[in-house]
Scaffold this motif. Structure first.
Motif, short mmCIF file in Angstrom:
data_model
loop_
_atom_site.label_atom_id
_atom_site.label_comp_id
_atom_site.label_asym_id
_atom_site.label_seq_id
_atom_site.Cartn_x
_atom_site.Cartn_y
_atom_site.Cartn_z
N ASN A 97 -42.64 26.33 -78.75
CA ASN A 97 -42.46 25.65 -77.45
C ASN A 97 -43.22 26.29 -76.30
O ASN A 97 -42.93 26.00 -75.15
CB ASN A 97 -40.97 25.59 -77.09
CG ASN A 97 -40.28 24.45 -77.79
OD1 ASN A 97 -40.90 23.46 -78.15
ND2 ASN A 97 -38.99 24.60 -78.01
N TYR A 101 -49.10 24.84 -75.06
CA TYR A 101 -49.30 23.82 -76.10
C TYR A 101 -48.94 22.42 -75.62
O TYR A 101 -49.08 21.46 -76.39
CB TYR A 101 -48.51 24.17 -77.36
CG TYR A 101 -48.91 25.50 -77.97
CD1 TYR A 101 -50.25 25.82 -78.18
CD2 TYR A 101 -47.96 26.44 -78.33
CE1 TYR A 101 -50.61 27.03 -78.73
CE2 TYR A 101 -48.31 27.65 -78.88
CZ TYR A 101 -49.64 27.95 -79.07
OH TYR A 101 -50.00 29.14 -79.62
N ASP A 102 -48.49 22.27 -74.37
CA ASP A 102 -48.14 20.95 -73.84
C ASP A 102 -49.33 20.00 -73.88
O ASP A 102 -49.16 18.80 -74.08
CB ASP A 102 -47.62 21.06 -72.41
CG ASP A 102 -46.25 21.71 -72.34
OD1 ASP A 102 -45.59 21.85 -73.40
OD2 ASP A 102 -45.84 22.10 -71.23
N ASP A 105 -50.01 17.39 -76.72
CA ASP A 105 -49.30 16.11 -76.75
C ASP A 105 -50.20 14.94 -76.35
O ASP A 105 -49.97 13.82 -76.76
CB ASP A 105 -48.07 16.15 -75.82
CG ASP A 105 -47.00 17.09 -76.34
OD1 ASP A 105 -46.93 17.29 -77.57
OD2 ASP A 105 -46.24 17.63 -75.52
N VAL A 106 -51.20 15.18 -75.52
CA VAL A 106 -52.08 14.11 -75.06
C VAL A 106 -53.48 14.23 -75.68
O VAL A 106 -54.44 13.69 -75.17
CB VAL A 106 -52.19 14.10 -73.52
CG1 VAL A 106 -50.87 13.70 -72.90
CG2 VAL A 106 -52.67 15.43 -72.98
N HIS A 110 -51.65 15.11 -83.92
CA HIS A 110 -50.23 14.77 -84.02
C HIS A 110 -49.47 16.08 -83.84
O HIS A 110 -49.56 16.96 -84.69
CB HIS A 110 -49.91 14.13 -85.36
CG HIS A 110 -50.71 12.90 -85.63
ND1 HIS A 110 -50.45 11.69 -85.03
CD2 HIS A 110 -51.80 12.70 -86.42
CE1 HIS A 110 -51.33 10.80 -85.44
NE2 HIS A 110 -52.16 11.39 -86.28
N HIS A 111 -48.75 16.20 -82.74
CA HIS A 111 -48.14 17.48 -82.37
C HIS A 111 -46.67 17.51 -82.77
O HIS A 111 -45.91 16.62 -82.44
CB HIS A 111 -48.28 17.68 -80.85
CG HIS A 111 -47.87 19.02 -80.38
ND1 HIS A 111 -47.53 19.27 -79.08
CD2 HIS A 111 -47.76 20.21 -81.01
CE1 HIS A 111 -47.22 20.54 -78.92
NE2 HIS A 111 -47.34 21.13 -80.09
N ARG A 112 -46.26 18.58 -83.46
CA ARG A 112 -44.87 18.81 -83.84
C ARG A 112 -44.47 20.18 -83.29
O ARG A 112 -45.13 21.17 -83.56
CB ARG A 112 -44.67 18.81 -85.35
CG ARG A 112 -45.19 17.59 -86.06
CD ARG A 112 -44.27 16.39 -85.85
NE ARG A 112 -44.69 15.26 -86.66
CZ ARG A 112 -45.56 14.33 -86.27
NH1 ARG A 112 -46.12 14.41 -85.09
NH2 ARG A 112 -45.88 13.33 -87.05
N ARG A 113 -43.39 20.20 -82.51
CA ARG A 113 -42.92 21.46 -81.90
C ARG A 113 -41.75 22.03 -82.69
O ARG A 113 -40.94 21.29 -83.22
CB ARG A 113 -42.46 21.21 -80.48
CG ARG A 113 -43.59 20.98 -79.53
CD ARG A 113 -43.01 20.84 -78.12
NE ARG A 113 -44.04 20.65 -77.17
CZ ARG A 113 -44.70 21.62 -76.56
NH1 ARG A 113 -44.41 22.87 -76.83
NH2 ARG A 113 -45.63 21.37 -75.69
#
Length: 189
Positions: A97, A101-102, A105-106, A110-113
């Protein structure tokens, strides 16, 4: 042999290893991403922001190889260009988190936290973890600890040696690969 001669020879081998590691193709599929901090003094703050530590960014293809790079800081504008150049678009990227790494998301990934505050591994989704890259950090730190300090100007080469060892397989394969590279570069006859 003189100690300086031996050190110079090993550094030449590490330079060859680093050059070969940089030639690797981009990672694809499921990729774990994390940053870690090496070196410095034990006293005081630990982890992010600790004085005297070298921040390192790492990418690991699950079931595959790792790619690492020392970075000046762990800000999004530093991490994203590395991520974009070393990971194929549409790959699944797993991170913790950390705020840097925010921006993933854009992006085209494909982002998985993973929220380590709630659970180390999500119970309903066993794939949602970054244990592979954490394993590499553990191995690299254990390997580098035996040197009792590494000059900053050579840290990159020692880190790339750890990457090569992790990616390479058994000792016999690593040895023959290194001999081939050293002969090609004229370091050995």
């Amino acid at each position: 042999m003189n100690r300086n001669t031996v050190n110079r020879f090993y550094l030449a081998l590490r330079v060859i290893i680093a050059e070969e590691m940089e030639k690797a193709a981009p990672l694809h599929g499921e990729v774990e991403v994390d940053e870690s901090y090496f070196g410095g003094k034990r006293k005081g703050k630990r982890g992010r922001g600790a004085a005297g530590k070298v921040p390192v960014f790492g990418l690991l293809k699950r079931g595959g190889r790792v790619y690492t790079l020392p970075i000046p800081n762990a800000k999004a504008r530093t991490l994203m260009p590395i991520l974009e150049s070393r990971v194929v678009p549409d790959s699944i990227v797993y991170t913790d988190n950390f705020a840097s790494y925010d921006v993933i998301d854009v992006s085209t990934f494909h982002h998985r936290r993973i929220d380590h505050g709630k659970a180390f591994v999500a119970v309903k989704d066993r794939k949602r973890h970054i244990n592979g890259i954490e394993n590499f950090w553990n191995q690299a730190k254990r390997h580098l600890r035996r040197y009792n300090g590494i000059p900053r100007k050579h840290f990159y080469y020692f880190l790339k040696e750890c990457e090569w060892r992790f990616n390479g397989g058994n000792h016999k394969e690593l040895h023959s690969q290194l001999l081939g590279w050293a002969r090609r570069e004229g370091l050995l006859k």
